[in-house]
Design an enzyme around this catalytic site. Structure first.
Site, PDB file in Angstrom:
ATOM      1  N   LYS A 148       4.770 -14.184  24.493  1.00 11.19           N
ATOM      2  CA  LYS A 148       3.914 -14.057  25.682  1.00 11.19           C
ATOM      3  C   LYS A 148       2.426 -13.959  25.308  1.00 11.19           C
ATOM      4  CE  LYS A 148       7.586 -12.124  28.494  1.00 11.19           C
ATOM      5  NZ  LYS A 148       7.985 -11.325  29.634  1.00 11.19           N
ATOM      6  N   SER A 522      48.818  23.052  21.284  1.00 12.84           N
ATOM      7  CA  SER A 522      48.659  21.646  20.868  1.00 12.84           C
ATOM      8  C   SER A 522      48.469  20.753  22.084  1.00 12.84           C
ATOM      9  CB  SER A 522      49.817  21.182  19.989  1.00 12.84           C
ATOM     10  OG  SER A 522      51.065  21.642  20.437  1.00 12.84           O
TER      11      SER A 522
HETATM   12  S1  ADX Z   1      45.617  25.220  20.267  1.00 14.80           S
HETATM   13  O1  ADX Z   1      45.100  24.682  21.523  1.00 14.80           O
HETATM   14  O2  ADX Z   1      44.666  25.073  19.176  1.00 14.80           O
HETATM   15  O3  ADX Z   1      46.941  24.668  19.941  1.00 14.80           O
HETATM   16  P1  ADX Z   1      46.697  27.817  19.729  1.00 14.80           P
HETATM   17  O4  ADX Z   1      48.121  27.663  20.130  1.00 14.80           O
HETATM   18  O5  ADX Z   1      46.362  27.756  18.269  1.00 14.80           O
HETATM   19  O6  ADX Z   1      45.806  26.773  20.551  1.00 14.80           O
HETATM   20  O7  ADX Z   1      46.148  29.202  20.238  1.00 14.80           O
HETATM   21  C1  ADX Z   1      46.387  29.582  21.548  1.00 14.80           C
HETATM   22  C2  ADX Z   1      46.366  31.076  21.703  1.00 14.80           C
HETATM   23  O8  ADX Z   1      45.060  31.551  21.506  1.00 14.80           O
HETATM   24  C3  ADX Z   1      46.776  31.417  23.132  1.00 14.80           C
HETATM   25  O9  ADX Z   1      48.128  31.726  23.210  1.00 14.80           O
HETATM   26  C4  ADX Z   1      45.901  32.594  23.459  1.00 14.80           C
HETATM   27  O10 ADX Z   1      46.561  33.777  23.111  1.00 14.80           O
HETATM   28  C5  ADX Z   1      44.699  32.485  22.544  1.00 14.80           C
HETATM   29  N1  ADX Z   1      43.461  31.975  23.172  1.00 14.80           N
HETATM   30  C6  ADX Z   1      42.249  32.541  23.071  1.00 14.80           C
HETATM   31  N2  ADX Z   1      41.321  31.793  23.685  1.00 14.80           N
HETATM   32  C7  ADX Z   1      41.921  30.714  24.196  1.00 14.80           C
HETATM   33  C8  ADX Z   1      41.494  29.566  24.905  1.00 14.80           C
HETATM   34  N3  ADX Z   1      40.226  29.383  25.233  1.00 14.80           N
HETATM   35  N4  ADX Z   1      42.421  28.641  25.267  1.00 14.80           N
HETATM   36  C9  ADX Z   1      43.715  28.818  24.939  1.00 14.80           C
HETATM   37  N5  ADX Z   1      44.169  29.851  24.250  1.00 14.80           N
HETATM   38  C10 ADX Z   1      43.303  30.831  23.876  1.00 14.80           C
END
Ligand code: ADX
Length: 611
Positions: A148, A522
């Protein structure tokens, strides 16, 4: 033979820099337009044109209606034109910011980039972002077109300022040559012949520069022949088809299989249906060998074993296209050359900030991010750094569940530990340990919301199995998070890593011959899929504890749902963080309508009839 005289060019620049007009006019001036296209251009210019009574050359380009309606170019389109002395393939990549990835795709094929700048506006942040991407994808040569010039009365000062500004802002980028050409695509000044209006400029016009440009050839004669397919038309002939990606191959030449290290000799080279004595880089050929060795799609034959790495660990630059975030610990399918494998993003090193042109720390990868990561593959792959060979140095990542391509990658370098760490063969294996235990190893993967009953079921089940003489172990979310995973929280990224580590531990325990019961929310299907693949489909048993969230919340054994509803716990599964239900679990249990005893019986009768 591949035509060495073809020049692949890509163009980029901001929205208003006039790329489409430049390409359209180049096609017109080199008489690369068919009659019907020409008459369409006359019609379209009347209807959609932005140039008054004149032809609007930008309308010659693809992108068609969507582009015309939006006034922007939306995808990479390829155009071909030829002069008496050279053929050109020109990729028009979009100027709109969102489409940076298309630019990266086009750049990986190009010999040269034309970067457009609007003479009136000068260097824009977008110009520098594009230059940074060009340098990252290995473009060494740039022609900066200051377009341009008609709008600034063809004044030299505009051109010189832009040239200096560009030089200053790109000093840290690794370009080996940058030429600058002032022109007006619209008025065809300095486009295909030197302009009278810019006599102060003593360089060549754009087309002359393109004619003169010397491609950087890979002059290394060493052969790289990745096998695309094995070809067996009759019992007497076994051929290997593929494209030569480096060097010159000839009949009688000694080659080595990168995978096995075995040596062979080329017996025949077929190019099309013709027997040839030799073939060169870029040729698509079929070769036969003097003897049969184990070779299949993805294997690489080469003349110098040191030219490639065979490893399962490398550092790479990724252009992330995926709509979903990428996390450390996540698995994808990698396609590199003709090889395929499962791979994991083992560490996220940095994210390139295109505004500041600097690397920054990175916790997850989002759409359009350009990141540096370490990748680990499940089996060794044969590769080179991208700077040494584009074909064996680049790859794509595919989401295994959606089959979407989530990233394009360029290998920076091998990570030595990938070559230095080799699996150690052990005298005893799982089968031996299972024999001693008197039962098979298994992993019972329980998934479900917090409070759904996973831990209670795991406990009762383990007790019963113990009484029946099974060797067992429970991996429980809360317990593991108090030890091995105490560094992890509940962001998506941390949950991915939590499940990755637990999967590895469950795998080790199953190798020890145990019945492993895992009890983790999980929440993501991808990670459960990864666990299944790692542990092995024959050992992995998914049990979905499907108790509805209302019931879990009412039970609220740990008082966490109450806190989550009050906003005291962020990212709580089922409330403020996603839980993806298993689609096809082996066993599904809703503890709101099934007793603990019944649940344990269901699992035992389904999975423990082998003893
Ligand atoms: S995962 O999502 O990473 O698979 P995981 O089974 O290890 O979770 O941990 C879950 C446990 O952590 C629950 O049973 C609960 O007691 C605790 N917890 C604390 N904070 C949270 C949250 N923000 N979400 C889910 N579980 C929680």
């Amino acid at each position: 033979m591949i035509d060495k005289n073809i020049l692949r060019i890509m163009t980029c620049g901001s929205v208003d820099d006039g790329k489409s007009t430049l390409i359209g006019r180049l096609l017109f001036e080199t008489e690369s337009i068919y009659e019907d296209q020409m008459s369409a251009l006359v019609e379209d210019s009347k209807k959609y044109g932005t140039q008054g009574d004149k032809l609007d050359y930008a309308l010659l380009l693809d992108g068609l209606s969507a582009e015309r309606e939006q006034g922007i170019t939306i995808d990479v389109s390829y155009r071909y034109f030829a002069t008496e002395t050279r053929k050109f393939i020109i990729a028009d990549s979009p100027g709109h910011e969102e489409y940076t990835r298309n630019m990266a795709t086009a750049a990986s094929q190009a010999d040269l980039a034309i970067l457009l700048v609007n003479a009136k506006d000068g260097i824009q942040p977008q110009t520098i972002r594009h230059a940074a991407i060009l340098s990252m994808v290995g473009i060494k040569d740039i022609i900066m077109v200051v377009n341009k010039m008609d709008q600034v009365s063809y004044k030299q000062s505009f051109f010189e300022n832009i040239k200096n500004d560009f030089k200053e802002k790109t000093t840290n980028m690794n370009f080996e040559s940058v030429q600058s050409v002032p022109l007006s695509a619209l008025e065809s000044e300095n486009l295909v012949h030197s302009s009278d209006k810019m006599q102060w400029f003593n360089g060549p016009d754009l087309l002359s520069s393109l004619h003169k440009f010397q491609k950087r050839e890979n002059l290394n004669p060493a052969v790289l022949f990745p096998i695309q397919s094995v070809f067996r038309p009759s019992s007497e002939f076994r051929g290997y088809a593929g494209r030569l990606r480096a060097g010159t191959a000839f009949v009688g030449q000694n080659l080595i299989s990168a995978q096995s290290g075995e040596g062979v000799k080329i017996a025949k080279i077929l190019n099309g249906f013709k027997n040839e004595n030799s073939a060169s880089n870029g040729d698509s050929i079929v070769i036969s060998l003097d003897r049969e060795i184990d070779l299949s799609r993805g294997d690489v034959l080469l003349s110098n074993l040191n030219d490639v790495h065979t490893s399962h660990h490398f550092e790479s630059r990724l252009f992330w296209f995926g709509k979903e975030d990428g996390h450390r610990g996540r698995s994808y399918l990698i396609k590199l050359g003709h090889q395929e494998a499962t791979c994991t993003l083992v560490s996220l090193k940095s994210n390139f900030n295109l505004e500041k042109l600097s690397e920054e720390k990175c916790k997850k990868i989002q759409t359009n991010d350009i990141v540096k990561v370490d990748i680990s593959t499940i089996k060794p792959l044969v590769f080179t750094p991208y700077s040494e060979n584009k074909f064996l140095g680049s790859f794509i990542l595919i989401d295994k569940m959606t089959h979407e391509t989530v990233a394009a990658g360029m290998i920076q370098h091998n990570l030595r530990r990938g070559e230095n760490v080799q699996p150690q063969h052990l005298a005893l294996n799982r089968k031996n340990r299972e024999q001693l235990n008197g039962h098979k190893a298994k992993v019972l993967w329980m998934t479900g919301l917090s409070g759904s009953g996973k831990s209670t079921i795991a406990n009762a089940l383990e007790l019963k199995l113990h009484q029946l003489g099974y060797r067992t172990f429970i991996l429980d979310g809360d317990n593991i998070r108090l030890g091995l995973n105490k560094d992890l929280g509940f962001t998506d990224a941390d949950r991915v890593e939590n499940i990755r580590r637990v999967s590895e531990v469950a795998k080790l325990m199953s190798e020890a011959g145990l019945v492993v019961i895992t009890s983790f929310i999980s929440p993501f299907a991808k990670d459960r899929e990864m666990a299944k693949e790692l542990i092995g489909e024959d050992l992995f048993n998914e049990i979905y504890i499907s108790t509805p969230i209302e019931v879990c919340e009412k039970r609220d054994v740990k008082g966490l749902y109450k806190k989550a509803r009050n906003g005291q716990i962020p990212n709580f599964s089922g409330i403020s963080s996603l839980y993806e239900e298993p689609i096809n679990p082996l066993i599904k249990v809703d503890t709101s309508n099934q007793s603990l005893n019944d649940t344990v019986e269901t699992i035992i009768s389904k999975l423990f009839q082998d003893k």
